[in-house]
Design a protein around this motif. Structure first.
Motif, PDB file in Angstrom:
ATOM      1  N   PRO A  89       0.809  -1.229   0.000  1.00 11.23           N
ATOM      2  CA  PRO A  89       0.000   0.000   0.000  1.00 11.23           C
ATOM      3  C   PRO A  89       0.837   1.271   0.000  1.00 11.23           C
ATOM      4  CG  PRO A  89      -0.885  -1.582   1.565  1.00 11.23           C
ATOM      5  CD  PRO A  89       0.444  -2.108   1.122  1.00 11.23           C
ATOM      6  N   ALA A  90       1.993   1.250   0.680  1.00 10.92           N
ATOM      7  CA  ALA A  90       2.861   2.436   0.687  1.00 10.92           C
ATOM      8  C   ALA A  90       3.396   2.716  -0.712  1.00 10.92           C
ATOM      9  CB  ALA A  90       4.007   2.243   1.671  1.00 10.92           C
TER      10      ALA A  90
ATOM     11  N   SER B 277       0.697   4.219  -2.819  1.00  5.37           N
ATOM     12  CA  SER B 277       0.454   5.612  -2.418  1.00  5.37           C
ATOM     13  C   SER B 277       1.494   6.548  -3.008  1.00  5.37           C
ATOM     14  CB  SER B 277       0.455   5.721  -0.890  1.00  5.37           C
ATOM     15  OG  SER B 277      -0.562   4.931  -0.319  1.00  5.37           O
TER      16      SER B 277
ATOM     17  N   GLY C 129       0.602   7.229  -6.587  1.00  9.15           N
ATOM     18  CA  GLY C 129      -0.464   8.233  -6.659  1.00  9.15           C
ATOM     19  C   GLY C 129       0.050   9.635  -6.426  1.00  9.15           C
ATOM     20  N   LEU C 130       0.950   9.805  -5.442  1.00  6.89           N
ATOM     21  CA  LEU C 130       1.528  11.122  -5.183  1.00  6.89           C
ATOM     22  C   LEU C 130       2.319  11.608  -6.395  1.00  6.89           C
ATOM     23  CD1 LEU C 130       2.115  13.446  -3.242  1.00  6.89           C
ATOM     24  CD2 LEU C 130       4.051  12.114  -2.348  1.00  6.89           C
TER      25      LEU C 130
ATOM     26  N   GLY D 204       7.588   4.588  -6.628  1.00  7.84           N
ATOM     27  CA  GLY D 204       6.432   3.839  -6.127  1.00  7.84           C
ATOM     28  C   GLY D 204       6.262   2.511  -6.830  1.00  7.84           C
TER      29      GLY D 204
ATOM     30  N   TRP E  34      -4.704   5.568  -5.543  1.00  8.07           N
ATOM     31  CA  TRP E  34      -4.897   5.805  -4.108  1.00  8.07           C
ATOM     32  C   TRP E  34      -6.067   4.988  -3.562  1.00  8.07           C
ATOM     33  CZ3 TRP E  34      -4.061  11.840  -3.861  1.00  8.07           C
ATOM     34  CH2 TRP E  34      -2.693  12.081  -3.638  1.00  8.07           C
TER      35      TRP E  34
ATOM     36  N   ALA F  96      -4.942   1.511  -3.271  1.00  3.32           N
ATOM     37  CA  ALA F  96      -3.989   1.387  -2.159  1.00  3.32           C
ATOM     38  C   ALA F  96      -4.744   1.235  -0.843  1.00  3.32           C
ATOM     39  CB  ALA F  96      -3.063   2.597  -2.113  1.00  3.32           C
ATOM     40  N   ALA F  97      -5.802   2.031  -0.669  1.00  2.73           N
ATOM     41  CA  ALA F  97      -6.608   1.926   0.546  1.00  2.73           C
ATOM     42  C   ALA F  97      -7.298   0.566   0.628  1.00  2.73           C
ATOM     43  CB  ALA F  97      -7.653   3.047   0.571  1.00  2.73           C
TER      44      ALA F  97
END
Length: 502
Positions: free
Chosen positions: A338-339, A342, A345-346, A375, A487, A490-491
Motif C-alpha cells: 500500500p505504501a 500511495s 499516486g503522489l 512507487g 490511491w 492502495a486503501a
C-alpha cells in the motif's frame, strides 16, 4: 548436501535466473519498443490508423487470453516444458513479424507473440518461486527479475527508435529470434522441472470459457471506440463476454480440480497483493504509452529528448526493487505494497501540478515522474513475491496466472480509458475556449488530433495557445485519474491486508 553439490545447485539456479530474466526482457521490449516504429510501419507497409492500433492491440489481447490457461497447463505438464515451448513459439512469431511485408500477417504474428509471451510470463514467476525456496533467495531472484523487466519496458522506446535509426524496423522483431535460441538453451540447462502432482486433469471447460470471456472483453474495450460502444456489434461482443464468464464461474464450481481455486482469495495476503497488481496497471504502465505525447507535443521536445525524459519515469523502477525486497522482509507486504501504491499516486498528482505550471518543462515534471517510478519499484516485485508465496508451491502456476491476469486485464482496460479521458479533456477545453456554435464533429476531430500529438498547431484558425492549453487540460485529467484511482486501490489493499492481520 556436499559443498560441490551446493555449488552446482547454485550455478544451475543462476543459469535459470538468466533464462527467466532474458525472457522477461524480450516480453517487455515487445510491448514498449513497437510504438516507436509505428510511424515507420505506416509509411513502409502503407498501414492505416486502425491497422496500427491492431498491431499494438493484438499483442495485449493475446497475452490476456492465455494467462490463466498457461497456469493450468504448466501445473499439469511441467513449468519447464511449457516455458521452453513458449520461448520457441515467441521466437518463431518474432521471425514471422520481421520477415513479413503484409499488415494482416504482421497482426496475426503479433497475436501469436502475445500468446507465447503471456505463457512465458506466467512460467517465469512459477519457476522463480520453485527454484528459489528461501525468502532471501526468492527476494534476490525477484529483485533481478523486476529490474530486467523494467529495463525491457522502460528502455523499449529508446531501443526501438535506435534500431530503426541504425538498421531497419524488421530488427525490432528479428532480434528476438536470436535471443530466443539463447534463452531456450539457458532454460534447458538451468531450470528444474516442477509440476503440481495433483493436477491429473486439465480444466478444459474453465480454460475455454475464461479465454473466450477475456478475449471478448479485451476486444470490446480496445475496439469499442471504433465500433461504437452502444452499437449492436459491440453489445453482442460484450454479451458473449458476460455469458462466457458466467459459464466459467459455473464450470469452476462443478469441476473437481478447477483452474482457479477461488478459496485462495480467502488468503488476505494473496488478495491484497492482487489488488496491488491491478493498481499498478491502472496507473503507471498505461500512462507510459501517453507520456511521450506530452513530452513531445506538450513540452516541445524531439523524440530523442522525450525518450531521455522518460528515463526519469522508468529508471527509478529499475533501481528500487532490491530495496523493496529488503523492506518486504522487514515490514511485511501489508505495509510495503500500500505504501508503494500511495507513492505512485503522489507522483501522478505532482505530474499534474507540473504539467499545469507556467512555462511547464521537464523540470516541472521531474519530481512527479521520479516519485511514480519509485512507487512502482516499491510495489512491483513485492506484489509478485507475495502472490506466489501466499499459496502452496504446487499451486504457484495458478497463483502467477491470477497475478498476471490482474495486471494485463487492468492494462488492457486502462489504455483505452486513459485515451478516452484525454480526448474528452481536450474537447472540453476547446469548447470552453472557442465561440459557441462551433461544428461539433469538426471539434471532436480536432480534439482527437491534438490528443494524438499530431496537431501542435491547429492550422484551422484556432490559436496555438488554445491548442496547447487544451492538451495540458486533457493530460491533467489523465494524471488526476491515475493518482486518484491508485490511491483508492492502495486503501483497498491496506484494508484487505489489515483484515488478515486481525
Amino acid at each position: 548436501m556436499t559443498l560441490a553439490a551446493s555449488v552446482a545447485t547454485g550455478s544451475r539456479s543462476a543459469v535459470a535466473l538468466a533464462a527467466v530474466c532474458l525472457s522477461a526482457l524480450m516480453f517487455g521490449l515487445e510491448i514498449s519498443s513497437v510504438p516507436a516504429i509505428l510511424p515507420t510501419l505506416e509509411h513502409v507497409l502503407h498501414a492505416n490508423f486502425r491497422q496500427l492500433q491492431w498491431i499494438m492491440n493484438a499483442y495485449t489481447i493475446g497475452v490476456t487470453v492465455v494467462l490463466m490457461a498457461t497456469g493450468a497447463l504448466a501445473d499439469r505438464f511441467g513449468r519447464k516444458c511449457v516455458f521452453i515451448a513458449s520461448i520457441a513459439a515467441f521466437g518463431a512469431a518474432s521471425l514471422a513479424c520481421g520477415l513479413t511485408t503484409s499488415v494482416p500477417v504482421l497482426i496475426g504474428a503479433r497475436f501469436i507473440q502475445g500468446l507465447s509471451g503471456g505463457a512465458m510470463l506466467v512460467c517465469q514467476i512459477a519457476i522463480l518461486s520453485h527454484q528459489f525456496r528461501t525468502a532471501r533467495e526468492r527476494g534476490m531472484a525477484f529483485g533481478w527479475w523486476g529490474i530486467i523487466s523494467g529495463v525491457g519496458l522502460g528502455f523499449g522506446p529508446l531501443i526501438g527508435g535506435a534500431i530503426v535509426a541504425l538498421w531497419n524496423w524488421e530488427w525490432v522483431f528479428l532480434v528476438h529470434a536470436g535471443l530466443s535460441i539463447v534463452t531456450v538453451l539457458l532454460a534447458a540447462g538451468g531450470v528444474r522441472e516442477s509440476r503440481d502432482p495433483e493436477a491429473t486433469r486439465l480444466d478444459l471447460a474453465g480454460i475455454a470459457t475464461l479465454s473466450i470471456a477475456v478475449f471478448c472483453l479485451a476486444f470490446f474495450i480496445t475496439q469499442g471506440p471504433a465500433l461504437g460502444f452502444s452499437s449492436p456489434m459491440a453489445l453482442s461482443i460484450l454479451g458473449v463476454a458476460v455469458a462466457s464468464f458466467v459459464a466459467f464461474l459455473i464450470a469452476e464450481q462443478l469441476t473437481f480440480r478447477p483452474m482457479v481455486d477461488f478459496s485462495v482469495f480467502r488468503i488476505r495476503a494473496f488478495s491484497g497483493a492482487v489488488i496491488g497488481s491491478a493498481a499498478m496497471n491502472i496507473s503507471f504502465w498505461p500512462f507510459m504509452i501517453y507520456l511521450p505525447i506530452w513530452f513531445q507535443a506538450g513540452l516541445g521536445y524531439d523524440s530523442v529528448a522525450a525518450g531521455m525524459g522518460l528515463l526519469a519515469y522508468t529508471l527509478p523502477a529499475l533501481v528500487v526493487p532490491p530495496l523493496a525486497e529488503r523492506l518486504l522482509l522487514r515490514y511485511q507486504p501489508r505495509l510495503v505494497i500500500p505504501a508503494g501504491l500511495s507513492v505512485i499516486g503522489l507522483g501522478f498528482i505532482l505530474m499534474k501540478l507540473g504539467s499545469g505550471a507556467e512555462n511547464a518543462n521537464w523540470l516541472t515534471m521531474l519530481p512527479g515522474c521520479v516519485l511514480a517510478g519509485v512507487g512502482l519499484g516499491l510495489t512491483n516485485t513485492p506484489v509478485t513475491n507475495t502472490t506466489t508465496g501466499a499459496v502452496p508451491p504446487a499451486r504457484s502456476g495458478m497463483a502467477s496466472g491470477i497475478d498476471m491476469s490482474a495486471r494485463m486485464i487492468s492494462l488492457a482496460v486502462n489504455i483505452p480509458i486513459m485515451g478516452f479521458i484525454l480526448v474528452e479533456g481536450v474537447l472540453s477545453s476547446l469548447k470552453a475556449s472557442l465561440p459557441f456554435g462551433t461544428d461539433a464533429s469538426a471539434l471532436r476531430a480536432l480534439a482527437e488530433k491534438i490528443a494524438a500529438g499530431t496537431m501542435v498547431s491547429s492550422g484551422q484558425g484556432v490559436p496555438d495557445a488554445i491548442v496547447h492549453q487544451a492538451l495540458a487540460d486533457g493530460f491533467g485529467g489523465v494524471m488526476l485519474y491515475g493518482g486518484i484511482s491508485v490511491w483508492l486501490l492502495a486503501a483497498a489493499s491496506f484494508m484487505v491486508f489489515r483484515g488478515g492481520q486481525r
